[in-house]
Design a protein around this motif. Structure first.
Motif, PDB file in Angstrom:
ATOM      1  N   PHE A 266     -12.000   2.600   2.688  1.00  0.00           N
ATOM      2  CA  PHE A 266     -12.029   2.281   1.258  1.00  0.00           C
ATOM      3  C   PHE A 266     -11.495   0.877   0.941  1.00  0.00           C
ATOM      4  O   PHE A 266     -12.154   0.087   0.272  1.00  0.00           O
ATOM      5  CB  PHE A 266     -11.246   3.329   0.468  1.00  0.00           C
ATOM      6  N   GLY A 267     -10.315   0.603   1.445  1.00  0.00           N
ATOM      7  CA  GLY A 267      -9.680  -0.690   1.152  1.00  0.00           C
ATOM      8  C   GLY A 267     -10.515  -1.856   1.636  1.00  0.00           C
ATOM      9  O   GLY A 267     -10.618  -2.890   0.968  1.00  0.00           O
TER      10      GLY A 267
ATOM     11  N   ARG B  72      -5.772   5.076   6.335  1.00  0.00           N
ATOM     12  CA  ARG B  72      -6.383   4.388   5.194  1.00  0.00           C
ATOM     13  C   ARG B  72      -5.481   3.270   4.693  1.00  0.00           C
ATOM     14  O   ARG B  72      -5.942   2.210   4.264  1.00  0.00           O
ATOM     15  CB  ARG B  72      -6.636   5.408   4.077  1.00  0.00           C
ATOM     16  N   ALA B  73      -4.165   3.516   4.752  1.00  0.00           N
ATOM     17  CA  ALA B  73      -3.222   2.496   4.302  1.00  0.00           C
ATOM     18  C   ALA B  73      -3.115   1.379   5.330  1.00  0.00           C
ATOM     19  O   ALA B  73      -3.098   0.197   4.998  1.00  0.00           O
ATOM     20  CB  ALA B  73      -1.858   3.128   4.057  1.00  0.00           C
TER      21      ALA B  73
ATOM     22  N   LEU C 273      -3.968  13.532  -1.445  1.00  0.00           N
ATOM     23  CA  LEU C 273      -3.968  12.494  -0.439  1.00  0.00           C
ATOM     24  C   LEU C 273      -5.287  11.749  -0.340  1.00  0.00           C
ATOM     25  O   LEU C 273      -5.338  10.540  -0.479  1.00  0.00           O
ATOM     26  CB  LEU C 273      -3.639  13.130   0.904  1.00  0.00           C
ATOM     27  N   LEU C 274      -6.359  12.491  -0.092  1.00  0.00           N
ATOM     28  CA  LEU C 274      -7.626  11.831   0.207  1.00  0.00           C
ATOM     29  C   LEU C 274      -8.585  11.939  -0.969  1.00  0.00           C
ATOM     30  O   LEU C 274      -8.564  12.928  -1.697  1.00  0.00           O
ATOM     31  CB  LEU C 274      -8.250  12.470   1.443  1.00  0.00           C
ATOM     32  N   PHE C 275      -9.441  10.936  -1.125  1.00  0.00           N
ATOM     33  CA  PHE C 275     -10.473  11.002  -2.161  1.00  0.00           C
ATOM     34  C   PHE C 275     -11.411  12.150  -1.802  1.00  0.00           C
ATOM     35  O   PHE C 275     -12.068  12.112  -0.754  1.00  0.00           O
ATOM     36  CB  PHE C 275     -11.244   9.694  -2.233  1.00  0.00           C
TER      37      PHE C 275
ATOM     38  N   TYR D 128      -5.220   9.281  -7.794  1.00  0.00           N
ATOM     39  CA  TYR D 128      -6.304   8.715  -6.994  1.00  0.00           C
ATOM     40  C   TYR D 128      -6.517   7.244  -7.338  1.00  0.00           C
ATOM     41  O   TYR D 128      -6.754   6.407  -6.469  1.00  0.00           O
ATOM     42  CB  TYR D 128      -7.602   9.490  -7.224  1.00  0.00           C
TER      43      TYR D 128
ATOM     44  N   VAL E  41       0.829  -1.194   0.000  1.00  0.00           N
ATOM     45  CA  VAL E  41       0.000   0.000   0.000  1.00  0.00           C
ATOM     46  C   VAL E  41       0.869   1.252   0.000  1.00  0.00           C
ATOM     47  O   VAL E  41       1.830   1.355   0.746  1.00  0.00           O
ATOM     48  CB  VAL E  41      -0.942   0.014   1.216  1.00  0.00           C
ATOM     49  N   MET E  42       0.514   2.169  -0.873  1.00  0.00           N
ATOM     50  CA  MET E  42       1.323   3.370  -1.028  1.00  0.00           C
ATOM     51  C   MET E  42       0.588   4.587  -0.478  1.00  0.00           C
ATOM     52  O   MET E  42      -0.601   4.766  -0.703  1.00  0.00           O
ATOM     53  CB  MET E  42       1.609   3.558  -2.516  1.00  0.00           C
TER      54      MET E  42
ATOM     55  N   VAL F 242      -5.891  -1.786   6.012  1.00  0.00           N
ATOM     56  CA  VAL F 242      -5.947  -3.031   5.234  1.00  0.00           C
ATOM     57  C   VAL F 242      -4.830  -3.995   5.627  1.00  0.00           C
ATOM     58  O   VAL F 242      -4.641  -5.026   4.993  1.00  0.00           O
ATOM     59  CB  VAL F 242      -5.890  -2.765   3.705  1.00  0.00           C
TER      60      VAL F 242
ATOM     61  N   LYS G 293     -13.794  -1.838   2.060  1.00  0.00           N
ATOM     62  CA  LYS G 293     -14.978  -1.916   1.215  1.00  0.00           C
ATOM     63  C   LYS G 293     -14.663  -2.682  -0.075  1.00  0.00           C
ATOM     64  O   LYS G 293     -15.474  -3.463  -0.562  1.00  0.00           O
ATOM     65  CB  LYS G 293     -15.458  -0.501   0.896  1.00  0.00           C
TER      66      LYS G 293
ATOM     67  N   THR H   5      -3.456   0.391  -4.969  1.00  0.00           N
ATOM     68  CA  THR H   5      -2.622  -0.221  -3.932  1.00  0.00           C
ATOM     69  C   THR H   5      -3.477  -0.649  -2.744  1.00  0.00           C
ATOM     70  O   THR H   5      -3.092  -1.521  -1.990  1.00  0.00           O
ATOM     71  CB  THR H   5      -1.507   0.731  -3.437  1.00  0.00           C
ATOM     72  N   LEU H   6      -4.647  -0.013  -2.593  1.00  0.00           N
ATOM     73  CA  LEU H   6      -5.535  -0.406  -1.495  1.00  0.00           C
ATOM     74  C   LEU H   6      -6.405  -1.599  -1.880  1.00  0.00           C
ATOM     75  O   LEU H   6      -7.276  -1.999  -1.124  1.00  0.00           O
ATOM     76  CB  LEU H   6      -6.417   0.765  -1.077  1.00  0.00           C
TER      77      LEU H   6
ATOM     78  N   ILE I  63      -3.702   5.160  -5.802  1.00  0.00           N
ATOM     79  CA  ILE I  63      -3.933   4.915  -4.374  1.00  0.00           C
ATOM     80  C   ILE I  63      -4.947   3.788  -4.221  1.00  0.00           C
ATOM     81  O   ILE I  63      -4.718   2.817  -3.496  1.00  0.00           O
ATOM     82  CB  ILE I  63      -4.468   6.191  -3.690  1.00  0.00           C
TER      83      ILE I  63
END
Lengths: 347, 267, 290
Positions: free
Chosen positions: A98-99, A146-147, A85-87, C187, A78-79, A150, A101, C193-194, C190
């Protein structure tokens, strides 16, 4: 958590080789910094570990298994990016979850783990907020959460502190360190700031022009740099040409005695190097390894004073006490402690 | 597999893009081309010869269309630029009301206001005149100019202008050396849009021009509805020529300047 | 000093004044005249009473509702299909690859081409003796023109919709492309990777990001098709035709008494358009909470 091995990893963009036969082993749970000036290939390497970029040749192993054919979304590498940064279309909680989901985990379970993670990054109760309501430092922490949520096999951070101001950097640095210790996640981060690398990393991989220069514990980059370039990157430009014969170095300013158990360069032409903070400015009578130098410039630095000197045609920097004063053009005597003399190969 | 699919789509794009235009070249040189012939059985330059005659009114229509579109574009720039700038960069009372006022003509069918204006213009003796047609074309053109350019201005910001002013440039010099060069790519696209909107107007021109001011679409329309396809094709191609020319000069901005097209995304 | 603050205060209103002035006088002035006439105030035929009679006339006329439905159906179908196609094609065209500039240029080709020319081109292609029919004949798919499906002057308005698709897909697509360029690839990276797969990346990351731009251009396209006159007149059936065509027919009726009805139709058209705009604004506010 896995170990990561890079084997002859190479990436070319047209005629440019961004990463050249990189070999590196990262132990499970280790925190490694990829350090180097911009364009040295460190981010390219990071992207290859995630799978967002395919290597031209070479291999990547997680826990001794090649994952080169595994697509990014299944690698668990995960990067965390330095910007964007954020959605922006999601709340903080949706970002962190997110991950999970994507894995199709039940809503309640997601909520529970999101809250847990926000707690960990010290943003409890922020789940309902919108991303744009947060400060830069908070956004960074949400991205980290967020990283982490997961449970990545490898956590990759691209200049994680680059967009933060000085105070936040410190806070964030400690947070990353403590979380990394606590969770024991194998972590790689990219930075161009050697201080950051030294303070955070277990080991540093220094890269120039796509080539790994030195992979070592932080201490070694100060005390045992492999090349003049490495020494220079860690702000040591104090060099003096000489010839080693056993425990003695012949130089233009006289003989210097060294600790033969400390150095690695064999007999012959060498470059003598002593870090600015290791040079003694107030030698006592009878000290060995004393040399004469001419003062070129003195700069007051607040906590200390920095003096530029001419040593047999080489420009040296040394640190003295803040209240110390010398006149430009004056000749002063320096003492180079035997145990602090490091020998570099001539270029 | 994925790559193959992509090429199929790309080639499809090219074919579909030219499919309605390219056959018109052939049609415009056809004399006799009945089903099921894939190419004309007899060729002729007749349609083109006819188009060149004054009685076809193609020349007249072209000149009118061009003159109207140019006048409307220039006026849209003069009126639209300051408004776009104020909406993009300043905050003032009634700003959102102004935004609404300028947005409504994009959404509300042009024919509605045109029928009302028609009555007023009759009294003002503006019907059947060049100026009357120009005025009615302004209704859709100005809002588009403002929409696109406010996005461009917002994207361009004021930092460079402020820098120039601190360096001693007066308002006119700032405009000439900093602002205009900066917004020029966007302005080009915006002008292209206003030009084309005016260029393509049909019913508004018919109503206000009253058949006295003849523009190209008015010349073209009866040929299509009268199934005189060979002549229709020739007129079509004349109608398209300046438009494609304009695209040729602005296509780079269209693709590159995301702020320009982004304007449509921020209605 | 006071003078300067006053200038500062007046600057923005002065800058918007010319544009607002022209639009208010021409557009809203025209609308006002239309409104007056729709209410029966029509001095040219000595009618001064204010009445809702013409609205009643229009609203009790089944032809009006058929036209309204036809207009709405055409606009909605064209808009939805254009948007979906535009998003799909923009996703294909966004990557830089060999020749991507050429393909993007070809994609944009129809943007400057007038609708009337597009209509002419579509007619040549899709009539029963058009190029497509001839192609089908050459391939042995049909034996005579009458075997080819009726796509022009049909009730479904296939040719009308093809014309609009050909024109509007690139328009929406270019806007989506511009938005995609602004978003950049990060986006999605990201998300990747998630653990998000291609569909999840599109559905949960990309689509919400491009939605405001798509919605905005969609409403422009919808409004455009909704107000279209010449395309349905050229390619559509006489009945049911679209509302603008119907309104204009009434307007041009030699019997001046028909005009208030035409105006009433126009005003209803305007109200629908404005309601749509407000609905869109609400929707946009709801979707974009950046």
């Amino acid at each position: 958590m896995s170990s990561v091995v890079l084997r002859d990893l190479t990436r070319r963009f047209g005629s440019v080789t961004a990463v050249d036969r990189l070999n590196l082993e990262i132990e499970s749970g280790e925190l490694v910094a990829f350090l180097g000036p911009s364009g040295c290939g460190k981010t390219t390497t990071l992207r290859m570990i995630t799978g967002l970029l395919l290597p031209t040749s070479g291999d990547i192993l997680f826990d001794n298994k090649s994952i080169i054919t595994v697509p990014t979304e299944k690698r668990g590498a995960v990067m965390v990016f330095q910007k964007h940064l954020l959605f922006p279309t999601m709340s903080v909680g949706q970002n962190v979850g997110f991950g999970l989901k994507m894995q199709g985990i039940a809503k309640q379970e997601i909520e529970r783990r999101v809250d847990e993670m926000l707690e960990l990054v010290k943003l409890p109760g922020f789940a309902k907020r919108r991303a744009h309501e947060l400060s830069g430092g908070q956004q960074q922490r949400v991205a980290l959460a967020r990283a982490l949520v997961v449970r990545p096999t490898v956590l990759l951070l691209d200049e994680p502190l680059a967009n933060l101001d000085a105070n936040l950097r410190l806070e964030m640095r400690e947070l990353i360190r403590s979380i990394q210790r606590e969770l024991g996640i194998t972590t790689v981060f990219v930075t161009h700031d050697q201080e950051e690398a030294v303070m955070l990393a277990d080991r540093i991989a220094l890269m120039f022009d796509g080539v790994l220069q030195q992979y070592d514990v932080p201490h070694s980059f100060y005390q045992r740099p492999k090349t003049v370039r490495v020494a220079h990157f860690f702000r040591n430009d104090n060099l003096l040409a000489g010839v080693r014969r056993g425990e003695v170095i012949e130089t233009a300013v006289g003989q210097l005695r060294i600790d033969p158990t400390h150095v690695t360069q064999p007999d012959g032409k060498v470059l003598v190097s002593v870090r600015p903070e290791d040079v003694q400015l107030t030698p006592k009578l009878g000290d060995s390894n004393c040399i004469e130098a001419k003062v070129l410039l003195q700069v007051y630095m607040g906590t200390h004073t920095q003096i530029q000197l001419d040593v047999a045609g080489h420009t040296w920097l040394v640190h003295g006490p803040a209240e110390w004063h010398v006149n430009v053009g004056e000749m002063i005597t320096l003492q180079l402690p035997q145990a602090r003399i490091w020998l570099l190969p001539t270029a | 597999m994925k790559k193959a699919l992509r090429w199929v789509i790309l080639i499809g794009i090219v074919i579909v893009s030219i499919a309605p235009i390219l056959p018109q070249f052939i049609w415009s040189f056809s004399h006799r081309w009945l089903f099921p012939a894939l190419l004309p059985t007899t060729w002729s330059t007749e349609p083109w010869e006819y188009v060149m005659t004054p009685s076809s009114r193609v020349g007249e229509g072209f000149a009118n269309s061009l003159a109207i579109a140019v006048v409307v574009s220039i006026f849209s720039i003069l009126v639209g630029l300051p408004a776009a700038r104020a909406l993009a960069l300043h905050d003032f009372r009634g700003k959102s009301a102004v935004e609404w006022l300028l947005m409504v003509p994009i959404i509300v069918p042009g024919i509605v206001a045109t029928m009302g204006i028609h009555q007023v213009f009759i009294r003002l003796n503006l019907t059947d005149t060049f100026i009357g047609v120009c005025l009615v074309h302004l209704i859709p053109c100005i809002p588009y100019m403002v929409l696109v350019m406010s996005s461009v201005f917002a994207n361009y910001g004021t930092d460079l202008e402020d820098t120039a002013r601190t360096l001693g440039a007066g308002p006119l010099n700032v405009l000439r050396y900093v602002t205009l060069p900066g917004i020029l790519p966007g302005l080009l696209v915006a002008t292209m849009f206003t030009f084309l909107i005016s260029w393509g107007q049909y019913i508004t021109t018919v109503l206000i021009g009253g058949g006295v001011i003849i523009t190209l679409p008015m010349v073209l329309f009866p040929f299509i509805s009268g199934t005189n396809y060979a002549t229709a094709a020739a007129v079509s191609l004349i109608f398209v020529a300046p438009a494609v020319l304009v695209l040729f000069f602005t296509s780079r901005q269209l693709g590159r300047e995301s702020s320009v097209m982004g304007g449509f995304g921020r209605l | 000093m006071r003078w300067l603050t006053l200038m500062e205060k007046l600057r923005s209103p002065l800058m918007v004044l010319p544009a607002v002035g022209v639009i208010v006088i021409l557009f809203f002035g025209g609308l006002l005249v239309g409104l007056q006439q729709s209410l029966g105030y029509f001095p040219a035929i000595d009618s001064y009473e204010v009445t809702l009679r013409y609205y009643q006339d229009v609203l009790s006329d089944p032809i009006f509702f058929e036209s309204l439905w036809q207009t709405f159906r055409l606009a909605l179908l064209s808009t939805v299909m254009s948007s979906v196609l535009a998003i799909a094609l923009a996703l294909v065209l966004r990557d830089t690859f060999k020749g991507s500039r050429f393909f993007t240029f070809m994609f944009q080709l129809s943007i400057p081409i007038p609708h009337l020319v597009a209509a002419a081109g579509i007619v040549l292609l899709v009539t029963q003796s058009g190029l497509l029919a001839r192609g089908a004949y050459a391939l042995g798919l049909i034996a005579a023109p009458r075997d080819f499906p009726v796509l022009v002057f049909d009730r479904a308005g296939i040719a009308i919709q093809l014309t609009y698709l050909w024109k509007e897909v690139p328009f929406i697509g270019v806007v989506v492309l511009a938005v995609l360029q602004g978003i950049g690839p990060q986006y999605e990276e990201i998300a990747r990777t998630l653990g998000a797969n291609a569909w999840q990346r599109f559905r949960y990351v990309l689509l919400p990001l491009i939605m405001p731009g798509v919605l905005s251009t969609s409403i422009i396209v919808f409004a455009y098709v909704f107000s279209s006159y010449e395309i349905p007149l050229l390619l559509g059936v006489r009945f049911p035709t679209t509302l603008p065509v119907l309104a204009f027919q009434n307007y041009q009726d030699p019997d001046l008494a028909q005009r208030p009805q035409a105006m009433a139709m126009s005003i209803i058209l305007t109200v629908i358009a404005i309601v749509l705009l407000i609905a869109y604004k609400r929707l946009a506010k709801y979707t974009v909470s950046r």
